[in-house]
Design a protein around this motif. Structure first.
Motif, PDB file in Angstrom:
ATOM      1  N   LEU A 123       0.820  -1.211   0.000  1.00 35.07           N
ATOM      2  CA  LEU A 123       0.000   0.000   0.000  1.00 35.07           C
ATOM      3  C   LEU A 123       0.848   1.252   0.000  1.00 35.07           C
ATOM      4  O   LEU A 123       0.437   2.301   0.498  1.00 35.07           O
ATOM      5  CB  LEU A 123      -0.986   0.015   1.168  1.00 35.07           C
ATOM      6  N   GLY A 124       2.042   1.147  -0.555  1.00 35.76           N
ATOM      7  CA  GLY A 124       2.881   2.319  -0.726  1.00 35.76           C
ATOM      8  C   GLY A 124       2.357   3.130  -1.901  1.00 35.76           C
ATOM      9  O   GLY A 124       1.582   2.633  -2.720  1.00 35.76           O
ATOM     10  N   PRO A 125       2.765   4.374  -1.999  1.00 33.33           N
ATOM     11  CA  PRO A 125       2.275   5.217  -3.088  1.00 33.33           C
ATOM     12  C   PRO A 125       2.944   4.848  -4.407  1.00 33.33           C
ATOM     13  O   PRO A 125       4.014   4.258  -4.425  1.00 33.33           O
ATOM     14  CB  PRO A 125       2.695   6.615  -2.644  1.00 33.33           C
ATOM     15  N   GLY A 126       2.324   5.192  -5.507  1.00 34.44           N
ATOM     16  CA  GLY A 126       2.967   5.017  -6.801  1.00 34.44           C
ATOM     17  C   GLY A 126       2.072   4.411  -7.864  1.00 34.44           C
ATOM     18  O   GLY A 126       0.916   4.069  -7.624  1.00 34.44           O
ATOM     19  N   LEU A 127       2.667   4.278  -9.033  1.00 36.98           N
ATOM     20  CA  LEU A 127       1.942   3.737 -10.183  1.00 36.98           C
ATOM     21  C   LEU A 127       1.651   2.246 -10.045  1.00 36.98           C
ATOM     22  O   LEU A 127       0.825   1.705 -10.759  1.00 36.98           O
ATOM     23  CB  LEU A 127       2.752   3.985 -11.460  1.00 36.98           C
ATOM     24  N   GLY A 128       2.341   1.590  -9.131  1.00 30.46           N
ATOM     25  CA  GLY A 128       2.088   0.174  -8.910  1.00 30.46           C
ATOM     26  C   GLY A 128       0.671  -0.086  -8.439  1.00 30.46           C
ATOM     27  O   GLY A 128       0.137  -1.179  -8.632  1.00 30.46           O
ATOM     28  N   GLY A 129       0.044   0.910  -7.827  1.00 32.16           N
ATOM     29  CA  GLY A 129      -1.352   0.770  -7.413  1.00 32.16           C
ATOM     30  C   GLY A 129      -2.260   0.467  -8.594  1.00 32.16           C
ATOM     31  O   GLY A 129      -3.188  -0.342  -8.490  1.00 32.16           O
ATOM     32  N   PHE A 130      -1.995   1.103  -9.740  1.00 29.35           N
ATOM     33  CA  PHE A 130      -2.775   0.825 -10.948  1.00 29.35           C
ATOM     34  C   PHE A 130      -2.576  -0.624 -11.382  1.00 29.35           C
ATOM     35  O   PHE A 130      -3.512  -1.303 -11.788  1.00 29.35           O
ATOM     36  CB  PHE A 130      -2.356   1.752 -12.097  1.00 29.35           C
ATOM     37  N   ILE A 131      -1.318  -1.083 -11.311  1.00 29.66           N
ATOM     38  CA  ILE A 131      -1.000  -2.448 -11.741  1.00 29.66           C
ATOM     39  C   ILE A 131      -1.716  -3.456 -10.849  1.00 29.66           C
ATOM     40  O   ILE A 131      -2.397  -4.365 -11.338  1.00 29.66           O
ATOM     41  CB  ILE A 131       0.522  -2.682 -11.731  1.00 29.66           C
ATOM     42  N   PHE A 132      -1.592  -3.307  -9.524  1.00 32.18           N
ATOM     43  CA  PHE A 132      -2.196  -4.270  -8.611  1.00 32.18           C
ATOM     44  C   PHE A 132      -3.721  -4.192  -8.627  1.00 32.18           C
ATOM     45  O   PHE A 132      -4.384  -5.216  -8.505  1.00 32.18           O
ATOM     46  CB  PHE A 132      -1.657  -4.095  -7.188  1.00 32.18           C
ATOM     47  N   SER A 133      -4.272  -2.994  -8.789  1.00 39.40           N
ATOM     48  CA  SER A 133      -5.740  -2.903  -8.835  1.00 39.40           C
ATOM     49  C   SER A 133      -6.266  -3.552 -10.112  1.00 39.40           C
ATOM     50  O   SER A 133      -7.289  -4.220 -10.100  1.00 39.40           O
ATOM     51  CB  SER A 133      -6.205  -1.459  -8.697  1.00 39.40           C
ATOM     52  N   GLY A 134      -5.553  -3.381 -11.214  1.00 43.96           N
ATOM     53  CA  GLY A 134      -5.959  -4.034 -12.458  1.00 43.96           C
ATOM     54  C   GLY A 134      -5.832  -5.542 -12.372  1.00 43.96           C
ATOM     55  O   GLY A 134      -6.708  -6.284 -12.843  1.00 43.96           O
ATOM     56  N   LEU A 135      -4.753  -6.019 -11.764  1.00 45.49           N
ATOM     57  CA  LEU A 135      -4.567  -7.467 -11.621  1.00 45.49           C
ATOM     58  C   LEU A 135      -5.605  -8.081 -10.690  1.00 45.49           C
ATOM     59  O   LEU A 135      -6.036  -9.215 -10.894  1.00 45.49           O
ATOM     60  CB  LEU A 135      -3.160  -7.778 -11.103  1.00 45.49           C
ATOM     61  N   SER A 136      -6.028  -7.329  -9.683  1.00 47.38           N
ATOM     62  CA  SER A 136      -7.032  -7.863  -8.758  1.00 47.38           C
ATOM     63  C   SER A 136      -8.408  -7.950  -9.418  1.00 47.38           C
ATOM     64  O   SER A 136      -9.246  -8.730  -8.983  1.00 47.38           O
ATOM     65  CB  SER A 136      -7.113  -7.010  -7.496  1.00 47.38           C
ATOM     66  N   ARG A 137      -8.624  -7.163 -10.466  1.00 48.93           N
ATOM     67  CA  ARG A 137      -9.908  -7.193 -11.183  1.00 48.93           C
ATOM     68  C   ARG A 137      -9.783  -7.901 -12.524  1.00 48.93           C
ATOM     69  O   ARG A 137     -10.580  -7.652 -13.424  1.00 48.93           O
ATOM     70  CB  ARG A 137     -10.410  -5.770 -11.431  1.00 48.93           C
ATOM     71  N   LEU A 138      -8.765  -8.755 -12.656  1.00 47.07           N
ATOM     72  CA  LEU A 138      -8.484  -9.421 -13.924  1.00 47.07           C
ATOM     73  C   LEU A 138      -9.752 -10.020 -14.532  1.00 47.07           C
ATOM     74  O   LEU A 138     -10.496 -10.731 -13.876  1.00 47.07           O
ATOM     75  CB  LEU A 138      -7.447 -10.519 -13.710  1.00 47.07           C
ATOM     76  N   GLY A 139      -9.997  -9.703 -15.780  1.00 51.14           N
ATOM     77  CA  GLY A 139     -11.184 -10.168 -16.475  1.00 51.14           C
ATOM     78  C   GLY A 139     -12.328  -9.179 -16.372  1.00 51.14           C
ATOM     79  O   GLY A 139     -13.305  -9.277 -17.118  1.00 51.14           O
ATOM     80  N   GLY A 140     -12.232  -8.224 -15.459  1.00 48.12           N
ATOM     81  CA  GLY A 140     -13.279  -7.232 -15.272  1.00 48.12           C
ATOM     82  C   GLY A 140     -13.102  -6.063 -16.230  1.00 48.12           C
ATOM     83  O   GLY A 140     -12.132  -5.974 -16.989  1.00 48.12           O
ATOM     84  N   ALA A 141     -14.058  -5.156 -16.177  1.00 49.64           N
ATOM     85  CA  ALA A 141     -14.026  -3.986 -17.040  1.00 49.64           C
ATOM     86  C   ALA A 141     -12.838  -3.102 -16.685  1.00 49.64           C
ATOM     87  O   ALA A 141     -12.573  -2.839 -15.520  1.00 49.64           O
ATOM     88  CB  ALA A 141     -15.336  -3.201 -16.887  1.00 49.64           C
ATOM     89  N   LYS A 142     -12.125  -2.680 -17.679  1.00 51.58           N
ATOM     90  CA  LYS A 142     -11.008  -1.749 -17.552  1.00 51.58           C
ATOM     91  C   LYS A 142      -9.825  -2.289 -16.726  1.00 51.58           C
ATOM     92  O   LYS A 142      -8.958  -1.532 -16.326  1.00 51.58           O
ATOM     93  CB  LYS A 142     -11.466  -0.418 -16.948  1.00 51.58           C
ATOM     94  N   ALA A 143      -9.784  -3.576 -16.437  1.00 46.99           N
ATOM     95  CA  ALA A 143      -8.674  -4.141 -15.655  1.00 46.99           C
ATOM     96  C   ALA A 143      -7.373  -4.035 -16.443  1.00 46.99           C
ATOM     97  O   ALA A 143      -6.351  -3.602 -15.921  1.00 46.99           O
ATOM     98  CB  ALA A 143      -8.959  -5.594 -15.295  1.00 46.99           C
ATOM     99  N   PHE A 144      -7.424  -4.420 -17.708  1.00 45.59           N
ATOM    100  CA  PHE A 144      -6.231  -4.364 -18.549  1.00 45.59           C
ATOM    101  C   PHE A 144      -5.759  -2.926 -18.721  1.00 45.59           C
ATOM    102  O   PHE A 144      -4.554  -2.653 -18.692  1.00 45.59           O
ATOM    103  CB  PHE A 144      -6.501  -5.006 -19.917  1.00 45.59           C
ATOM    104  N   ASP A 145      -6.706  -2.006 -18.865  1.00 45.38           N
ATOM    105  CA  ASP A 145      -6.354  -0.589 -19.010  1.00 45.38           C
ATOM    106  C   ASP A 145      -5.619  -0.079 -17.766  1.00 45.38           C
ATOM    107  O   ASP A 145      -4.659   0.683 -17.871  1.00 45.38           O
ATOM    108  CB  ASP A 145      -7.605   0.259 -19.252  1.00 45.38           C
ATOM    109  N   SER A 146      -6.058  -0.497 -16.605  1.00 43.01           N
ATOM    110  CA  SER A 146      -5.421  -0.074 -15.361  1.00 43.01           C
ATOM    111  C   SER A 146      -3.986  -0.588 -15.285  1.00 43.01           C
ATOM    112  O   SER A 146      -3.072   0.155 -14.938  1.00 43.01           O
ATOM    113  CB  SER A 146      -6.229  -0.589 -14.166  1.00 43.01           C
ATOM    114  N   VAL A 147      -3.782  -1.857 -15.636  1.00 40.65           N
ATOM    115  CA  VAL A 147      -2.432  -2.436 -15.637  1.00 40.65           C
ATOM    116  C   VAL A 147      -1.561  -1.706 -16.653  1.00 40.65           C
ATOM    117  O   VAL A 147      -0.407  -1.363 -16.379  1.00 40.65           O
ATOM    118  CB  VAL A 147      -2.479  -3.951 -15.932  1.00 40.65           C
TER     119      VAL A 147
END
Length: 179
Positions: A123-147
């Motif tokens: 839960l540190g700051p940074g662009l990695g938040g987009f990567i992990f949030s996209g990976l946690s929603r894998l298959g969902g809407a906009k998950a790939f875009d977030s990664v």
């Protein structure tokens, strides 16, 4: 760099520092973050500790290699004209070792970009938040875009930082030893 300046003249200490650095670089950053979550909890603290740890390793290693690579005759000449050990280090050895040290800084900067993205797991700051949030929603809407946003952002920042460090190297490397 202080560690390198203290150990580069002693073969056993420089070997020890290089060994510790080599071992440190083999530790997966994700595992290091996981280990630090227990004592420090989630948040910025474990992320900063891991990023700092991984940032220091290539710099120390290259500083030792750069300083140890200075010809003993050059150091002896500087000492022969009356320079103190500190003045020789500051005005002769460090400027001559600077290109090697700077390459360690560049490697460190590139590596830190990846480690900082992974540090988002804690839960540190940074662009990695987009990567992990996209990976946690894998298959969902906009998950790939977030990664994709996170990955491209990290790559662009790494490229810009490398260009800045190249410019700094150009400005700070003495003309006589520039490649």
């Amino acid at each position: 760099m202080v560690i390198a300046a203290l150990v580069y003249r002693n073969k056993s200490l420089s070997s020890l520092a290089n060994g510790v650095s080599a071992i440190g670089l083999t530790i997966p950053s994700f595992a290091a973050i996981g280990l630090l979550i227990a004592p420090f909890g989630f948040g910025v603290t474990p992320a900063v500790i891991v990023v700092t740890f991984f940032a220091a390793l290539p710099i120390v290693r290259n500083a030792i290699v750069g300083l140890a690579g200075i010809s003993p005759s050059v150091v002896e000449s500087a000492r022969g004209i009356g320079m103190s050990r500190m003045r020789t280090l500051a005005t002769v050895e460090l400027p001559m070792a600077w290109p090697v040290i700077l390459s360690g800084i560049r490697v460190s900067a590139q590596m830190v970009m990846g480690v900082a993205a992974i540090a988002a797991y804690a839960l540190g700051p940074g662009l990695g938040g987009f990567i992990f949030s996209g990976l946690s929603r894998l298959g969902g809407a906009k998950a790939f875009d977030s990664v994709l946003v996170g990955v491209i952002g990290v790559v662009i920042l790494a490229f810009i930082l490398d260009l800045i460090l190249l410019g700094i190297g150009r400005l700070t490397t003495p003309r006589g030893i520039r490649v």
